[in-house]
Design a protein around this motif. Structure first.
Motif, PDB file in Angstrom:
ATOM      1  N   TYR A  37      66.627  67.780  -5.538  1.00 64.66           N
ATOM      2  CA  TYR A  37      65.637  67.495  -4.502  1.00 64.66           C
ATOM      3  C   TYR A  37      66.189  66.487  -3.490  1.00 64.66           C
ATOM      4  O   TYR A  37      66.051  66.659  -2.279  1.00 64.66           O
ATOM      5  N   LEU A  38      66.839  65.417  -3.982  1.00 66.95           N
ATOM      6  CA  LEU A  38      67.417  64.422  -3.077  1.00 66.95           C
ATOM      7  C   LEU A  38      68.531  65.012  -2.235  1.00 66.95           C
ATOM      8  O   LEU A  38      68.659  64.699  -1.044  1.00 66.95           O
ATOM      9  N   ALA A  39      69.346  65.883  -2.842  1.00 71.38           N
ATOM     10  CA  ALA A  39      70.420  66.530  -2.081  1.00 71.38           C
ATOM     11  C   ALA A  39      69.832  67.430  -1.006  1.00 71.38           C
ATOM     12  O   ALA A  39      70.350  67.499   0.120  1.00 71.38           O
ATOM     13  N   TRP A  40      68.729  68.131  -1.318  1.00 67.07           N
ATOM     14  CA  TRP A  40      68.081  68.983  -0.329  1.00 67.07           C
ATOM     15  C   TRP A  40      67.509  68.140   0.815  1.00 67.07           C
ATOM     16  O   TRP A  40      67.629  68.504   1.986  1.00 67.07           O
ATOM     17  N   LEU A  41      66.870  67.008   0.475  1.00 67.22           N
ATOM     18  CA  LEU A  41      66.340  66.125   1.521  1.00 67.22           C
ATOM     19  C   LEU A  41      67.461  65.593   2.401  1.00 67.22           C
ATOM     20  O   LEU A  41      67.296  65.451   3.615  1.00 67.22           O
ATOM     21  N   ASN A  42      68.598  65.276   1.806  1.00 68.81           N
ATOM     22  CA  ASN A  42      69.735  64.777   2.574  1.00 68.81           C
ATOM     23  C   ASN A  42      70.283  65.869   3.500  1.00 68.81           C
ATOM     24  O   ASN A  42      70.675  65.594   4.628  1.00 68.81           O
ATOM     25  N   ALA A  43      70.295  67.111   3.034  1.00 73.15           N
ATOM     26  CA  ALA A  43      70.801  68.217   3.845  1.00 73.15           C
ATOM     27  C   ALA A  43      69.819  68.612   4.934  1.00 73.15           C
ATOM     28  O   ALA A  43      70.212  69.182   5.958  1.00 73.15           O
ATOM     29  N   ALA A 100      63.067  67.796   7.580  1.00 76.06           N
ATOM     30  CA  ALA A 100      62.079  68.547   6.808  1.00 76.06           C
ATOM     31  C   ALA A 100      61.095  67.585   6.158  1.00 76.06           C
ATOM     32  O   ALA A 100      61.400  66.410   5.913  1.00 76.06           O
ATOM     33  N   ARG A 101      59.911  68.094   5.868  1.00 75.00           N
ATOM     34  CA  ARG A 101      58.902  67.319   5.159  1.00 75.00           C
ATOM     35  C   ARG A 101      59.052  67.556   3.669  1.00 75.00           C
ATOM     36  O   ARG A 101      59.661  68.531   3.234  1.00 75.00           O
ATOM     37  N   TYR A 123      60.044  71.572   0.568  1.00 74.45           N
ATOM     38  CA  TYR A 123      61.054  71.765  -0.472  1.00 74.45           C
ATOM     39  C   TYR A 123      60.787  73.073  -1.200  1.00 74.45           C
ATOM     40  O   TYR A 123      59.689  73.308  -1.713  1.00 74.45           O
ATOM     41  N   PRO A 124      61.782  73.970  -1.287  1.00 77.69           N
ATOM     42  CA  PRO A 124      61.552  75.276  -1.901  1.00 77.69           C
ATOM     43  C   PRO A 124      61.507  75.246  -3.423  1.00 77.69           C
ATOM     44  O   PRO A 124      61.086  76.199  -4.043  1.00 77.69           O
ATOM     45  N   GLY A 125      61.955  74.165  -4.030  1.00 80.15           N
ATOM     46  CA  GLY A 125      62.030  74.148  -5.503  1.00 80.15           C
ATOM     47  C   GLY A 125      60.822  73.636  -6.076  1.00 80.15           C
ATOM     48  O   GLY A 125      60.048  73.508  -6.769  1.00 80.15           O
TER      49      GLY A 125
END
Length: 152
Positions: A135-141, A145-146, A150-152
């Protein structure tokens, strides 16, 4: 006592006396307003003398500190006890050591802490931790985004 009669200290003395006199005068003024019917002034009538007492406290503390820091001019700096060997740490004195002279300062080695950096290979297998890191890696990428995207 000569340290307290320098021009800088004379200004400090005058400022302290002026502040105490002003705060006490403001307290007396608030008492006269409170007697006239302003109930809020009772709180201010107590507050201003507290301010004056604080100025006196700081004034005395600073004078004591200035007198305590005054070093006689006939003596040099205090002796320094520097350990030359790689014996025990600076905060642990050996039992057989001789007493240090009064005012001696012991300078020890810096404290070194060994820490092992945790890499993903050495981290325990925790599915919640892995999901949170994903989740943190997705937020960093996706910085714009809000959290709800998050798709997961």
């Amino acid at each position: 006592m000569r340290q307290l009669s320098t021009p800088g200290w004379i200004l400090r003395h005058l400022a302290a006396v002026a502040l105490v006199a002003g705060f006490l005068a403001l307290g007396w003024w608030q008492i006269s307003r409170a007697v006239a019917g302003n109930t809020l002034s009772w709180a201010y009538a107590v507050e201003w003398p507290v301010f004056a007492a604080f100025v006196v406290f700081i004034w005395i503390r600073e004078m004591r500190q200035a007198l305590h820091q005054a070093v006689p001019t006939d003596q040099g700096p205090p002796p320094v006890d520097v350990p030359a060997d790689s014996g025990p740490p600076a905060d642990v004195a050996p039992a057989e050591s001789a007493p240090r002279p009064v005012g001696a300062v012991r300078i020890g080695r810096p404290v070194r802490v060994r820490s092992v950096a945790r890499t993903p290979a050495t981290q325990p297998d925790d599915p919640e931790l892995a999901a949170y890191n994903h989740y943190l890696a997705w937020l960093n990428a996706n910085p714009h985004a809000r959290a709800g995207d998050y798709p997961g």
